[in-house]
Design a protein around this motif. Structure first.
Motif, PDB file in Angstrom:
ATOM      1  N   PHE A  35       0.846  -1.195   0.000  1.00 11.77           N
ATOM      2  CA  PHE A  35       0.000   0.000   0.000  1.00 11.77           C
ATOM      3  C   PHE A  35       0.879   1.242   0.000  1.00 11.77           C
ATOM      4  O   PHE A  35       2.092   1.169   0.259  1.00 11.77           O
ATOM      5  CB  PHE A  35      -0.910   0.017   1.232  1.00 11.77           C
ATOM      6  N   ASP A  36       0.253   2.367  -0.275  1.00 12.11           N
ATOM      7  CA  ASP A  36       0.935   3.646  -0.417  1.00 12.11           C
ATOM      8  C   ASP A  36       0.361   4.604   0.619  1.00 12.11           C
ATOM      9  O   ASP A  36      -0.860   4.710   0.755  1.00 12.11           O
ATOM     10  CB  ASP A  36       0.651   4.176  -1.836  1.00 12.11           C
ATOM     11  N   ILE A  37       1.229   5.290   1.379  1.00 12.77           N
ATOM     12  CA  ILE A  37       0.774   6.291   2.351  1.00 12.77           C
ATOM     13  C   ILE A  37       1.441   7.619   2.033  1.00 12.77           C
ATOM     14  O   ILE A  37       2.663   7.686   1.847  1.00 12.77           O
ATOM     15  CB  ILE A  37       1.104   5.887   3.799  1.00 12.77           C
ATOM     16  N   ASN A  38       0.636   8.675   1.997  1.00 11.53           N
ATOM     17  CA  ASN A  38       1.150  10.011   1.716  1.00 11.53           C
ATOM     18  C   ASN A  38       0.600  10.969   2.754  1.00 11.53           C
ATOM     19  O   ASN A  38      -0.611  11.190   2.835  1.00 11.53           O
ATOM     20  CB  ASN A  38       0.740  10.451   0.311  1.00 11.53           C
ATOM     21  N   THR A  39       1.486  11.530   3.601  1.00  9.05           N
ATOM     22  CA  THR A  39       1.063  12.511   4.594  1.00  9.05           C
ATOM     23  C   THR A  39       1.236  13.902   3.996  1.00  9.05           C
ATOM     24  O   THR A  39       2.339  14.313   3.684  1.00  9.05           O
ATOM     25  CB  THR A  39       1.887  12.391   5.887  1.00  9.05           C
ATOM     26  N   LYS A  40       0.117  14.594   3.830  1.00  4.86           N
ATOM     27  CA  LYS A  40       0.138  15.945   3.274  1.00  4.86           C
ATOM     28  C   LYS A  40      -0.066  16.933   4.412  1.00  4.86           C
ATOM     29  O   LYS A  40      -0.069  16.559   5.581  1.00  4.86           O
ATOM     30  CB  LYS A  40      -0.924  16.066   2.186  1.00  4.86           C
ATOM     31  N   GLU A  41      -0.251  18.215   4.076  1.00  7.99           N
ATOM     32  CA  GLU A  41      -0.294  19.249   5.104  1.00  7.99           C
ATOM     33  C   GLU A  41      -1.380  18.996   6.138  1.00  7.99           C
ATOM     34  O   GLU A  41      -1.138  19.065   7.332  1.00  7.99           O
ATOM     35  CB  GLU A  41      -0.479  20.628   4.464  1.00  7.99           C
ATOM     36  N   GLU A  42      -2.591  18.709   5.701  1.00  8.49           N
ATOM     37  CA  GLU A  42      -3.691  18.538   6.642  1.00  8.49           C
ATOM     38  C   GLU A  42      -4.458  17.248   6.407  1.00  8.49           C
ATOM     39  O   GLU A  42      -5.608  17.116   6.832  1.00  8.49           O
ATOM     40  CB  GLU A  42      -4.643  19.736   6.576  1.00  8.49           C
ATOM     41  N   GLU A  43      -3.828  16.290   5.735  1.00  5.29           N
ATOM     42  CA  GLU A  43      -4.506  15.029   5.499  1.00  5.29           C
ATOM     43  C   GLU A  43      -3.504  13.903   5.263  1.00  5.29           C
ATOM     44  O   GLU A  43      -2.342  14.154   4.938  1.00  5.29           O
ATOM     45  CB  GLU A  43      -5.470  15.134   4.311  1.00  5.29           C
ATOM     46  N   THR A  44      -3.974  12.687   5.479  1.00  7.53           N
ATOM     47  CA  THR A  44      -3.190  11.491   5.188  1.00  7.53           C
ATOM     48  C   THR A  44      -3.976  10.645   4.202  1.00  7.53           C
ATOM     49  O   THR A  44      -5.160  10.365   4.412  1.00  7.53           O
ATOM     50  CB  THR A  44      -2.922  10.682   6.466  1.00  7.53           C
ATOM     51  N   GLU A  45      -3.304  10.235   3.122  1.00  6.48           N
ATOM     52  CA  GLU A  45      -3.944   9.440   2.079  1.00  6.48           C
ATOM     53  C   GLU A  45      -3.302   8.061   2.027  1.00  6.48           C
ATOM     54  O   GLU A  45      -2.088   7.931   2.112  1.00  6.48           O
ATOM     55  CB  GLU A  45      -3.791  10.130   0.723  1.00  6.48           C
ATOM     56  N   ILE A  46      -4.111   7.027   1.889  1.00  9.48           N
ATOM     57  CA  ILE A  46      -3.601   5.669   1.740  1.00  9.48           C
ATOM     58  C   ILE A  46      -4.278   5.013   0.545  1.00  9.48           C
ATOM     59  O   ILE A  46      -5.486   5.170   0.344  1.00  9.48           O
ATOM     60  CB  ILE A  46      -3.809   4.840   3.023  1.00  9.48           C
ATOM     61  N   ILE A  47      -3.483   4.310  -0.273  1.00  7.36           N
ATOM     62  CA  ILE A  47      -3.978   3.600  -1.447  1.00  7.36           C
ATOM     63  C   ILE A  47      -3.472   2.163  -1.358  1.00  7.36           C
ATOM     64  O   ILE A  47      -2.269   1.935  -1.190  1.00  7.36           O
ATOM     65  CB  ILE A  47      -3.486   4.252  -2.750  1.00  7.36           C
ATOM     66  N   GLU A  97     -14.158  12.972   9.182  1.00  4.77           N
ATOM     67  CA  GLU A  97     -14.275  11.525   9.050  1.00  4.77           C
ATOM     68  C   GLU A  97     -13.419  11.039   7.870  1.00  4.77           C
ATOM     69  O   GLU A  97     -13.064  11.809   6.973  1.00  4.77           O
ATOM     70  CB  GLU A  97     -15.737  11.131   8.814  1.00  4.77           C
ATOM     71  N   ILE A  98     -13.098   9.757   7.894  1.00  7.95           N
ATOM     72  CA  ILE A  98     -12.333   9.163   6.809  1.00  7.95           C
ATOM     73  C   ILE A  98     -13.228   9.000   5.579  1.00  7.95           C
ATOM     74  O   ILE A  98     -14.340   8.476   5.667  1.00  7.95           O
ATOM     75  CB  ILE A  98     -11.772   7.792   7.224  1.00  7.95           C
ATOM     76  N   LYS A  99     -12.744   9.461   4.421  1.00  7.03           N
ATOM     77  CA  LYS A  99     -13.467   9.299   3.169  1.00  7.03           C
ATOM     78  C   LYS A  99     -12.776   8.246   2.315  1.00  7.03           C
ATOM     79  O   LYS A  99     -11.542   8.208   2.237  1.00  7.03           O
ATOM     80  CB  LYS A  99     -13.531  10.626   2.407  1.00  7.03           C
ATOM     81  N   THR A 100     -13.563   7.390   1.660  1.00  4.77           N
ATOM     82  CA  THR A 100     -13.004   6.327   0.833  1.00  4.77           C
ATOM     83  C   THR A 100     -13.576   6.395  -0.574  1.00  4.77           C
ATOM     84  O   THR A 100     -14.692   6.880  -0.789  1.00  4.77           O
ATOM     85  CB  THR A 100     -13.305   4.940   1.428  1.00  4.77           C
ATOM     86  N   ASP A 101     -12.793   5.893  -1.547  1.00  2.00           N
ATOM     87  CA  ASP A 101     -13.275   5.749  -2.911  1.00  2.00           C
ATOM     88  C   ASP A 101     -12.425   4.714  -3.636  1.00  2.00           C
ATOM     89  O   ASP A 101     -11.438   4.213  -3.103  1.00  2.00           O
ATOM     90  CB  ASP A 101     -13.276   7.093  -3.655  1.00  2.00           C
ATOM     91  N   LYS A 102     -12.837   4.368  -4.868  1.00  2.50           N
ATOM     92  CA  LYS A 102     -12.110   3.425  -5.695  1.00  2.50           C
ATOM     93  C   LYS A 102     -11.227   4.188  -6.690  1.00  2.50           C
ATOM     94  O   LYS A 102     -11.663   5.191  -7.270  1.00  2.50           O
ATOM     95  CB  LYS A 102     -13.081   2.525  -6.465  1.00  2.50           C
ATOM     96  N   VAL A 103      -9.973   3.721  -6.870  1.00  8.83           N
ATOM     97  CA  VAL A 103      -9.026   4.395  -7.754  1.00  8.83           C
ATOM     98  C   VAL A 103      -8.246   3.357  -8.550  1.00  8.83           C
ATOM     99  O   VAL A 103      -8.350   2.153  -8.305  1.00  8.83           O
ATOM    100  CB  VAL A 103      -8.047   5.273  -6.940  1.00  8.83           C
ATOM    101  N   ASP A 104      -7.452   3.848  -9.499  1.00 13.20           N
ATOM    102  CA  ASP A 104      -6.500   3.002 -10.223  1.00 13.20           C
ATOM    103  C   ASP A 104      -5.192   3.028  -9.436  1.00 13.20           C
ATOM    104  O   ASP A 104      -4.352   3.914  -9.626  1.00 13.20           O
ATOM    105  CB  ASP A 104      -6.305   3.546 -11.639  1.00 13.20           C
TER     106      ASP A 104
END
Length: 318
Positions: A186-198, A231-238
């Motif tokens: 998986f991929d984790i990216n910590t940005k200024e005010e959010e954390t994204e995981i793919i 809250e945590i938001k989720t979606d489907k991506v490539d």
């Protein structure tokens, strides 16, 4: 010579060079202030331990013999307090409030690994897991995992390929989030005010660090975004496209020139100036394998109606 905690550690272990020994002993002999963060009871206890364990024969510099023994003891007390503080700060730096002790995992020797602008790095962990670090990223990892969990800390952007171990979950902490897996990628990216995981394979449990009841379970091609106070938001991506950077592939689909510039600057460690501001909203697609800067710019100019100039680390688009 600057007196540092690392130097004092080497001095205590009798690993200093003669010049370092001299510098430390001069500091011990001339420092006048006891450590302000030590309570009277702690100071008394430390003095008693030093009186019992101090070895005056370790080094016998002339300056050391000239001062009263009490002051010499107090100088060693200051050194010991600094060494003690290193461990104290390590605990609070690596084990955040509310995190599990994991069989006293904070006693593991954690090492910081960093990347700068224009740099990527791959780190192999003791359990066989692999971390691919993007630019401007820091991870803190132990030399060897101990305890019931395999814990690492991340700031920035990294892709994890975790070796499977059903008895010891792999846990990644960021400032705001906790990610727990047994074995997946998986991929984790910590940005200024959010954390994204793919997620690129397997199953991942993703939650707020301090509110683990706010947790989602993610599988292949799932993306979750945790924003501060939301809250945590989720979606489907490539997932393969969005994590192509780990293979040094520059893949940008339907991105504005402004968005592309924000990627090119840290990717190639350059500063880009767009003189014609109207170009910033133009959209482009890029898919390049391990490209040099000139190839990326040539591809953009082929698709767009502009020219570029490179001057050292400065790029001008006009």
């Amino acid at each position: 010579m600057k007196i540092t905690p690392e130097l004092l550690q080497r001095y205590q272990a009798k690993q200093c060079t003669p010049d370092e020994v001299k510098a430390v002993e001069q500091w011990l002999d001339t420092a006048d202030d006891e450590p302000s963060f030590l309570t009277g009871q702690q100071l008394q206890s430390m003095e008693q331990g030093i009186w019992e364990n101090l070895e005056p024969s370790y080094h016998k510099g002339a300056a050391s013999q000239a001062i009263p023994l009490y002051r010499q003891v107090m100088r060693y007390a200051a050194a010991v307090v600094i060494l003690f503080s290193i461990g104290f700060l390590t605990y609070h730096y690596f084990v955040k409030p509310g995190q599990p002790d994991s069989d006293l995992a904070y006693l593991e020797a954690y090492t910081s690994v960093q990347t700068q602008r224009g740099q990527k790095r791959t780190v192999k962990l003791s359990d066989g897991s692999t971390i691919r670090m993007n630019y401007e990223t820091e991870i803190r990892v132990p030399e060897k995992f101990e305890g019931k969990e395999r814990i690492v800390y991340l700031t920035g952007h990294a892709h994890f390929n975790v070796a499977r171990d059903t008895e010891r979950p792999f846990v990644i902490y960021t400032d705001d989030s906790k990610t727990q897996v047994l074995g997946t990628s998986f991929d984790i990216n910590t940005k200024e005010e959010e954390t994204e995981i793919i997620v690129t394979s397997g199953k991942v449990a993703f939650s707020e660090k301090d509110k683990q009841e706010n947790q989602v379970t993610l599988t292949l091609n799932d993306r979750a975004v945790l924003s501060t106070g939301k809250e945590i938001k989720t979606d489907k991506v490539d997932a393969l496209t969005l994590t192509a950077w780990k293979d040094n592939r520059l893949v940008l689909k339907d991105k504005t020139l402004k968005e592309i510039v924000s990627v090119l600057e840290p990717w190639f460690d350059v500063q880009v100036t767009v003189e014609n501001q109207q170009l910033l909203d133009d959209r482009f697609n890029l898919s390049l394998n391990n490209p040099p800067l000139t190839e990326a710019l040539e591809r953009l100019t082929f698709m767009g109606s502009f020219d570029y100039e490179i001057d050292g680390k400065k790029v001008i688009i006009r």
